[in-house]
Design a protein around this motif. Structure first.
Motif, short mmCIF file in Angstrom:
data_model
loop_
_atom_site.label_atom_id
_atom_site.label_comp_id
_atom_site.label_asym_id
_atom_site.label_seq_id
_atom_site.Cartn_x
_atom_site.Cartn_y
_atom_site.Cartn_z
N LYS A 1 14.07 1.19 74.91
CA LYS A 1 13.63 1.16 73.51
C LYS A 1 13.79 2.52 72.84
N LEU B 1 -15.58 -16.68 76.60
CA LEU B 1 -14.47 -15.88 77.13
C LEU B 1 -14.32 -14.50 76.48
N LEU C 1 -4.79 -6.68 72.55
CA LEU C 1 -4.55 -8.04 72.04
C LEU C 1 -4.44 -8.04 70.52
N LYS D 1 6.41 -5.88 66.28
CA LYS D 1 6.42 -6.88 67.34
C LYS D 1 5.29 -7.90 67.23
N TYR E 1 2.51 -10.81 66.07
CA TYR E 1 2.59 -12.19 65.68
C TYR E 1 2.52 -12.41 64.18
N VAL F 1 -9.91 -18.75 72.57
CA VAL F 1 -9.09 -18.77 73.77
C VAL F 1 -7.73 -18.14 73.54
N PHE F 2 -7.25 -18.27 72.31
CA PHE F 2 -5.89 -17.83 72.01
C PHE F 2 -5.56 -16.42 72.54
N PRO F 3 -6.36 -15.43 72.19
CA PRO F 3 -6.03 -14.09 72.71
C PRO F 3 -6.06 -14.02 74.23
N PHE F 4 -6.90 -14.85 74.81
CA PHE F 4 -6.97 -14.85 76.27
C PHE F 4 -5.67 -15.38 76.87
N LEU G 1 -2.86 -15.09 75.51
CA LEU G 1 -1.95 -13.97 75.32
C LEU G 1 -2.07 -12.99 76.49
N LEU G 2 -3.31 -12.76 76.89
CA LEU G 2 -3.59 -11.83 77.98
C LEU G 2 -2.96 -12.33 79.28
N ILE H 1 7.60 -6.30 77.83
CA ILE H 1 6.47 -6.09 76.91
C ILE H 1 6.77 -4.91 76.01
N ARG I 1 9.62 -3.90 75.14
CA ARG I 1 10.70 -4.25 74.24
C ARG I 1 10.25 -5.17 73.13
N THR I 2 9.57 -6.26 73.48
CA THR I 2 9.32 -7.29 72.46
C THR I 2 7.85 -7.52 72.17
N GLY I 3 6.99 -6.80 72.83
CA GLY I 3 5.57 -7.01 72.57
C GLY I 3 5.04 -8.20 73.34
N TYR I 4 3.75 -8.50 73.11
CA TYR I 4 3.13 -9.62 73.82
C TYR I 4 3.58 -10.93 73.22
N LYS I 5 3.92 -11.85 74.08
CA LYS I 5 4.35 -13.18 73.62
C LYS I 5 3.46 -14.25 74.25
N LEU I 6 3.35 -15.36 73.51
CA LEU I 6 2.54 -16.46 74.03
C LEU I 6 3.21 -17.06 75.27
N ILE I 7 4.50 -17.21 75.19
CA ILE I 7 5.26 -17.66 76.37
C ILE I 7 6.22 -16.53 76.74
N MET J 1 -3.03 -5.92 82.40
CA MET J 1 -3.44 -7.25 81.98
C MET J 1 -3.81 -8.11 83.19
#
Lengths: 517, 354, 295
Positions: free
Chosen positions: A303, B165, B177, B186, B188, C23-26, C28-29, C40, C42-48, C263
Motif C-alpha cells: 500500500k 455482545l 470497528l 476503505k 463501509y 451483532v453487525f460489528p461483531f 465484522l470482527l 486488511i 489493503r482493503t480494510g475490514y470486510k463483511l465477507i 481480532m
C-alpha cells in the motif's frame, strides 16, 4: 430515630479515626524499610573486596518489552549461570509491557518492591530523578562500574556527561546508536524498476519527482506513509534540539542557546508546507491522520512505497527484516546528537535496591562481558543462533527461521554494550565500527548534557500537551491547510502557556551553561 | 407496617430492664458527686438510647453479621487506601515517601482549570453524560419491556444474549470497528452505504459535527444491552396478577406499561439514575479516546475530563496531578448525588440511596 | 396476559433490527479475524473476507501453551470470583433491604461511598503488595477492586426491597423461622432473576478485567486472556504515538501482531462468555414470582 443518627456519627468518627491510625501505621511501615536501604547504599565499600568473597544475592532487573519470547526462561537460566560464576548473583528478569511501563514502574518504585536495575529514560529521566526514583552513581562508576565508564568514554566522554544532573550520574546510556541521521526508506524493487536515482535525493524537494513516478505508475500505492504518528515525526529532530519535550527548542542544535518556540519558526512552517503540498498531490494517504496501520504493514501490503524516519548505519538491513522485503534507505540529512538521543535508553539503579553495588557489578558486566551481552541479545548459542565461518557473524540454526525462533527479542540496543554482541548474517560485518564512528562524528548539540526538568511548569505542560495533540497530527500529515491552522495552533499554544515553559527552560539552560562553561 | 408495630412492641416490653440498668448507674454517680438533676436525666436518656440500640443490635445480630464480610472488604479495599487523597495535595518524592513529601496545596489541581478549554471539557463531559443517561435508560427500558413480552422463548433468549455482545468487546477493538465503517477510503459508509443512497463521500474523521451522534450511537450500542438486562430482571419480578387484573379492566398495552410496569420498576430506575449522576464527571476513556482514534481535529467535541487528564499526564506521569483529577471528579459527583438523593428522599424515601 | 399477533410481530421486528445493529460489528470482527493480514491493510475490514485465511488462528494455536494457560487463569478467576462475590454481595444486600436493620442508612452510605471515592491507585497498590503480598499471585486477580462491588449491592438491595414483600418475611417469622433460614429458604429462591443478573455481571467483570493484571502481574504465568490481548493493543498504540520520546517506538511495532491476530484474540476472548450466557438465562424465568408463593 435520633439515637440511630447519633450512633452513626460516633461510628463514623471511630472508623475515620481507625483509618487514619492504620494509615499512619502503614506509612511508618514504609519509612523504616527505606532507611536501611540508604545505609546499605552507603556501606558497601568495606564488604566489596574483589569478586571472591561476595555473598550470593538475587538481583531484579526490570525493563520494557513486547512480551516474553517462548524460551525466555531458558535464556534467563543461562544468564544466571554466567552471573553466578562471575559476581555470585542470580538475576531475575522482569519484563513489563510498553504501554504499562510508566504506570507499573512508578508503582513498583513507590513501594518497597525488590527492584535493582531498571531501564530509565524514555522521556521521563529528569522527572524521575527529581522524584528520587534512582540512586546516584558517580561513586559506584569509579569502583564497581569502571568498565561502564571506560566503555562509554572510549566512544566519547561527552556521552556520560550528557546524562549528568547537577553533576551526578543517575543512569548510564546503553551503547547503541547515540546519534541519528535522517532520510527516507523505499522499496528497492520499485526504485530499480523505475530507475530512481537515489543519489539525487538531497532534500525534501527532490522527493516530489520520486513520489510522482510512483503515483503515476503504481495506482494502488501511496508514495509515502507516516512513520510513528506523522510524516515528519522524527525528522523534526534534525532541525532542533528538542530539549526533552519539544516545547521550547534550540533550532539547528545551537541558536546561541536561545530557546524558541519551534512551531513559530519558518523552518516548521516550511516543512508543513512541503507535507501539505505532498498531501494535495496525492503522495500521502487521505486517512493519514487517523490511520492506525504501521509503516511496516503498509509497505508489506504493497500500500505504501516509502516512509521517512531517523536512521543509523545498517538501517536498510534492519527495516528490510522488519518488512520482509528488500528496502533501500537514503539518508539526506547528516547525523546529529542531542541529549535526548542519549537519554532515551538508559539503565538506573532503583532507590529500592537492597544491593546497589552488586547491581552496579551486573551492569558493569553488561558493558564488558561479551558472553552475557550475547545471551541477552541473541539467546543461547546453538539453540537460538549459530556461529558462521566468518568471525563474529551469526545466523539462524539449521531448520529455524524468524517465525520459529524461540528467543527473538532482538533488543540489543537495550542491554548494555551492543558493540560486544555478534553481528547477524546480512548486516555489515563492521557494523559496530561504523556505529562508533557515526556516534563520534555526529554534530553535537550546543546544549548536549542539559537535562531539563518540567516540574516547575507542569501545569502549563499539561495544557500545552493537549493543544499539541489537537493540532500536530493533522498538520504534520498535510491533512489540513497550514496557512489557516498553523496560526491557530500557535495561538492556542500561547494561550496554554508555552511561553512560560520556554522562559523556564531558558532559565534552566542559562544556569546549566553558566555551570558548565 | 407489621414490622414497625412489632419493633415498637419489642422496645416497650424491655423498657423496664433499661430503667433498672440506669438505676444501678445512678447510685454510683450520686456517690461520687452531687451532679445536677438535669444532667443526670440526660445521662439517663442517653443510656436508655444506648441500651435500646444494643437491644436492636442483638435482635438483628444475624443480619448485621451477614454484612460483615462485605463491610470488612470495603474497609480494606476502599477505606484504608483513602489516606491516599493526600497525594493530590503533595508533590510526591519517592525518596521521602508519601507522608514525607512536600505539601503544595491546590497546585496539582491548577492544570484542570488553567486551560482555556476548561469550559468546553466540562461541558462535553456533562452534556454527553446527560444524553447517555436519558437515552440509555429510555431505550433499555423499552427493550426490556419488549423482551419480556415476546412469547417465543427461543427468540427472546437469542435477542437477550446478542444485545449483550457489544458490552463484551474492548473499546480499542470498537475503535477499529468504527474505523471499518467510517474510514475515508476503505470504510463501509463511504464505499457502500452512501453511494447506495446517492450521497457524497464524507470525511468522517475531520468533521466535528457528526461526532456527538457517532459517540452517542456507540455508547447506546455498547451499553444498552447491559442496562436492559437489569430492567428485564426487574420487570420479570413484577407479579403477573397486576397485568391480569388490568387486562380484565380493559387496559391496553400502553396503559399497562404506564400504570403498572413503570411505577413498579421506578425504584430501580431511580437508583440507576442516581448512581449514574454520581459518575457524571467521569467519562468512558475508551469511548472518547480510542473510538475517535485520538484525532486532534475532533477534540472540540471529543475532549472530556478523562481524555484531557490522560493527554496531559501521559509523559509527565505525575501522581499528584492524576489523583487531583480523580478527587475533583469524585467530589463533584458526590455533591450532585447528595442533592439528587435529597430530592428523591423528599418525593419518596423508599427510592432513596441512603 | 393477552397480546395480539400484531404486537408480537412488531416487537419481534424491532428486537430483530436492534439485535442486528448489535451483532453487525461483531460479525465484522469475526470476519476480520479470518482475513489475510495484508488484505486488511489493503482493503480494510470486510463483511465477507476477500481472501479467507486462518493464519491468525494458526498462529494462536502455535502459541497455544500461553493461550490455554491464560484461559485457565481467566476461567478460574471468573469462577471463584463470581462465587465469592455473589456470596458476599447477597449477604450484605439482603440486610440492607430490611428497613428495620440497625445502622441501615449508615451502612447504605458506607457502601455507596465506595462507588465515588477511592484512595487512588498508589495507596491501593501499596496496601495489596506491601501488606498482603499479592504481587504475582492469583489472588491479585480476584480480590483488589473486584470482589465486592458496591453497584451490585445497591442493585440487589433495590430488588430485594421491591420484589419481596415484607409480608412474606413477616409470615416466615411468625412461623418461627430464623433469619438465616428466611434468607436462603425464602429470599434467595424468590430472587433468582436478580441473582442471575448480578451473577452474570460479576462473571463479565472478572472475565473482562485486565487492569488488575496490568498492575499486579509481571509473571506471564498469571496473565489472563484479556491481559494478553490488551497488552498487544495498548503497546501498539503507545509505541506508535511515542516515537519521539521512546526513540525506538516506531521500529518496535514490527514485533507486534497484525490486525487479524488482534481480532482473533478478541474473538477467542468473547466466545466463552457467550457460551456461558444460557446458563444464566435459565434463571430468568417467570412463574417463580411472589404470586406463586403467596398463592
Amino acid at each position: 430515630m435520633q439515637k440511630g443518627k447519633k450512633l452513626t456519627v460516633i461510628l463514623l468518627v471511630m472508623v475515620l479515626a481507625f483509618t487514619t491510625l492504620l494509615a499512619a501505621c502503614s506509612s511508618s511501615n514504609n519509612e523504616p524499610a527505606n532507611t536501611p536501604q540508604n545505609t546499605d547504599a552507603a556501606a558497601p565499600q568495606d564488604t566489596e573486596n574483589g569478586n571472591s568473597g561476595l555473598e550470593p544475592v538475587e538481583l531484579v532487573m526490570v525493563f520494557p518489552g513486547p512480551g516474553e519470547p517462548q524460551d525466555f526462561k531458558e535464556v534467563e537460566a543461562a544468564i544466571n549461570e554466567v552471573t553466578k560464576e562471575k559476581i555470585n548473583a542470580t538475576v531475575k528478569l522482569v519484563m513489563i509491557g510498553w504501554a504499562a511501563w510508566t504506570q507499573q514502574t512508578t508503582l513498583m518504585l513507590a513501594g518497597n518492591e525488590k527492584v535493582d536495575l531498571i531501564l530509565s529514560g524514555l522521556g521521563t529521566y529528569t522527572q524521575n530523578v527529581g522524584r528520587g526514583q534512582y540512586l546516584p552513581m558517580n561513586d559506584m562508576l569509579e569502583n564497581e562500574g569502571k568498565g561502564i565508564k571506560e566503555a562509554l568514554d572510549s566512544l566519547d566522554p561527552a556521552f556520560l556527561d550528557a546524562v549528568k544532573i547537577n553533576g551526578e550520574v543517575y543512569a548510564v546510556p546503553s551503547i547503541r546508536d547515540l546519534a541519528a541521521d535522517y532520510g527516507i526508506t523505499m522499496r528497492k524493487d520499485l526504485v530499480d524498476k523505475y530507475n530512481i536515482d537515489v543519489n539525487a535525493i538531497k532534500s525534501y524537494d527532490d522527493l516530489d519527482a520520486v513520489f510522482q513516478i510512483i503515483k503515476d505508475n503504481e495506482p494502488d500505492m501511496i508514495p509515502t506513509t507516516k512513520y510513528g504518528d506523522t510524516i515528519i515525526d522524527t525528522h523534526l529532530n534534525y532541525y532542533r534540539d528538542a530539549l526533552d519535550d519539544g516545547f521550547g527548542v534550540l533550532p539547528d542544535l545551537d541558536n546561541g542557546l536561545k530557546v524558541v518556540n519551534f512551531f513559530e519558526t519558518p523552518q516548521y512552517a516550511e516543512m508543513l508546507n512541503t507535507v501539505r503540498r505532498w498531501y494535495q498531490a496525492g503522495y500521502i494517504a487521505k486517512d493519514a491522520a487517523t490511520s492506525t496501520e504501521t509503516q511496516y504493514n503498509m509497505v508489506k501490503a504493497g500500500k505504501a512505497f516509502s516512509f521517512m524516519s531517523h536512521m543509523k548505519p545498517g538501517i536498510a538491513a534492519q527495516e528490510s527484516k522488519n518488512v520482509g522485503m528488500e528496502l533501500i534507505s537514503v539518508n539526506f540529512l547528516p547525523a546529529t546528537t542531542a541529549t535526548g538521543n542519549i537519554t532515551s535508553i538508559m539503565w538506573s539503579i532503583a532507590r529500592n535496591s537492597e544491593h546497589p553495588e552488586r547491581a552496579m557489578m551486573l551492569l558493569n558486566l553488561l558493558y564488558t562481558d561479551p558472553e552475557l551481552v550475547n545471551l541477552f541479545d541473541w539467546g543461547i548459542e546453538g539453540k537460538h543462533y549459530v556461529k558462521t565461518d566468518v568471525d563474529n557473524i551469526i545466523d539462524y540454526p539449521p531448520g529455524v527461521d524468524a517465525a520459529s525462533l524461540g528467543y527473538n527479542l532482538n533488543y540489543g540496543w537495550m542491554f548494555g554494550n551492543q558493540f560486544l554482541s555478534h553481528i547477524w548474517q546480512g548486516d555489515s560485518p563492521t557494523l559496530w565500527d561504523e556505529l562508533a564512528e557515526f556516534n563520534k562524528t555526529s554534530k553535537k548539540s550546543k546544549a548536549l548534557g542539559f537535562n531539563y526538568d518540567s516540574e516547575p511548569v507542569k501545569t502549563e505542560v499539561a495544557a500545552v500537551r493537549n493543544v499539541y495533540d489537537q493540532y500536530r497530527k493533522a498538520l504534520e500529515t498535510g491533512t489540513v491547510d497550514p496557512v489557516i491552522e498553523l496560526p491557530k495552533y500557535i495561538k492556542q499554544l500561547k494561550a496554554a502557556g508555552i511561553d512560560k515553559i520556554i522562559a523556564e527552560k531558558q532559565k534552566q539552560l542559562d544556569a546549566w551553561a553558566a555551570a558548565n562553561n | 407496617m407489621v414490622v414497625a408495630v412489632s419493633v415498637l412492641l419489642y422496645h416497650k416490653g424491655h423498657e423496664g430492664n433499661i430503667n433498672k440498668g440506669a438505676g444501678g448507674m445512678r447510685v454510683s454517680t450520686q456517690a461520687r458527686a452531687q451532679a445536677p438533676l438535669e444532667a443526670e436525666s440526660q445521662a439517663q436518656t442517653r443510656l436508655k438510647n444506648f441500651k435500646s440500640t444494643m437491644k436492636r443490635i442483638m435482635k438483628y445480630r444475624v443480619l448485621l453479621l451477614m454484612t460483615l464480610p462485605a463491610v470488612v472488604y470495603f474497609f480494606i479495599n476502599n477505606y484504608l487506601p483513602m489516606f491516599g487523597v493526600v497525594i493530590a495535595f503533595k508533590n510526591i518524592n519517592f525518596a521521602d515517601g508519601i507522608w514525607g513529601s512536600d505539601w503544595i496545596g491546590f497546585k496539582n489541581f491548577e492544570y484542570l482549570f488553567k486551560t482555556n478549554d476548561a469550559f468546553i471539557i466540562t461541558r462535553n463531559t456533562l452534556l454527553y453524560n446527560v444524553v447517555f443517561i436519558v437515552l440509555n435508560t429510555v431505550i433499555a427500558i423499552a427493550l426490556a419491556i419488549m423482551l419480556n413480552d415476546i412469547k417465543n422463548r427461543f427468540f427472546s433468549r437469542t435477542y437477550q444474549s446478542l444485545i449483550l455482545l457489544p458490552y463484551l468487546i474492548s473499546m480499542v477493538i470498537v475503535g477499529y470497528l468504527v474505523l471499518a465503517l467510517l474510514d475515508v477510503g476503505k470504510g463501509y459508509m463511504n464505499n457502500t452505504i452512501l453511494p447506495f443512497m446517492g450521497m457524497q463521500e464524507i470525511s468522517w474523521y475531520s468533521e466535528t459535527k457528526y461526532w456527538p451522534f457517532i459517540l452517542t450511537i456507540v455508547s447506546v450500542w455498547k451499553g444498552v444491552g447491559y442496562l436492559c438486562i437489569i430492567y428485564l430482571a426487574a420487570i420479570i419480578g413484577i407479579d403477573q396478577e397486576y397485568y391480569e387484573a388490568a387486562t380484565i379492566d380493559g387496559a391496553n398495552k400502553w396503559q399497562q406499561i404506564k400504570s403498572i410496569t413503570i411505577p413498579l420498576i421506578m425504584p430501580v430506575i431511580t437508583i440507576m439514575t442516581l448512581l449514574a449522576i454520581g459518575r457524571i464527571f467521569y467519562s468512558d476513556f475508551g469511548l472518547f479516546y480510542q473510538v475517535p482514534l485520538n484525532t486532534g481535529v475532533l477534540m472540540p467535541v471529543t475532549q472530556t475530563i478523562d481524555t484531557y487528564v490522560y493527554r496531559a499526564l501521559i509523559n509527565l506521569g505525575d501522581l499528584g496531578m492524576s489523583s487531583a483529577a480523580g478527587l475533583y471528579q469524585a467530589v463533584v459527583g458526590f455533591v450532585l448525588v447528595l442533592v439528587s438523593n435529597y430530592v428523591v428522599n423528599k418525593i419518596n424515601s423508599d427510592n432513596a440511596l441512603f | 396476559m393477552q397480546t395480539s399477533r400484531l404486537y408480537q410481530w412488531s416487537i419481534n421486528i424491532i428486537m430483530l433490527i436492534f439485535t442486528i445493529f448489535c451483532v453487525f460489528p461483531f460479525v465484522l470482527l469475526v470476519s476480520a479475524s479470518f482475513t489475510d493480514d495484508l488484505e486488511i491493510v489493503r482493503t480494510g475490514y470486510k463483511l465477507i473476507p476477500n481472501q479467507f485465511s486462518t493464519a491468525a488462528y494458526q498462529y494462536l494455536w502455535n502459541n497455544s501453551a500461553d493461550i490455554f494457560r491464560s484461559y485457565g487463569i481467566t476461567i478460574f478467576i471468573t469462577f471463584v470470583g463470581t462465587l465469592a462475590g455473589m456470596l458476599m454481595t447477597t449477604m450484605v444486600a439482603y440486610p440492607l433491604s430490611r428497613k428495620e436493620l440497625p445502622f441501615r442508612n449508615f451502612l447504605a452510605f458506607y457502601v455507596f461511598f465506595t462507588l465515588l471515592f477511592n484512595g487512588g491507585l498508589v495507596p491501593t497498590y501499596l496496601l495489596y503488595t506491601n501488606f498482603f503480598d499479592f504481587k504475582n499471585t492469583i489472588l491479585a486477580l480476584i480480590i483488589p477492586g473486584l470482589l465486592v462491588n458496591g453497584f451490585f449491592i445497591i442493585l440487589m438491595r433495590t430488588f430485594f426491597a421491591t420484589s419481596i414483600p415484607t409480608a412474606v418475611i413477616e409470615s416466615a417469622y411468625i412461623d418461627g423461622a430464623k433469619e438465616w433460614r428466611v434468607f436462603y429458604g425464602i429470599v434467595l429462591p424468590l430472587s433468582l432473576p436478580v441473582l442471575a443478573t448480578v451473577g452474570l455481571f460479576y462473571a463479565i467483570l472478572y472475565w473482562n478485567d485486565w487492569f488488575n493484571g496490568l498492575i499486579y502481574i509481571t509473571d506471564k504465568n498469571y496473565f489472563s486472556i484479556q491481559n494478553l490481548l490488551n497488552r498487544i493493543l495498548l503497546d501498539l498504540q503507545f509505541l506508535q504515538s511515542n516515537t519521539q520520546q521512546v526513540g525506538k517506538g516506531a521500529e518496535l511495532v514490527a514485533k507486534l501482531p497484525l490486525d487479524a491476530m488482534r481480532m482473533a484474540m478478541a474473538v477467542i476472548g468473547i466466545i466463552p462468555l457467550i457460551c456461558a450466557y444460557p446458563f444464566f438465562q435459565k434463571y430468568f424465568v417467570k412463574g417463580l414470582t411472589i404470586g406463586a408463593v403467596k398463592g
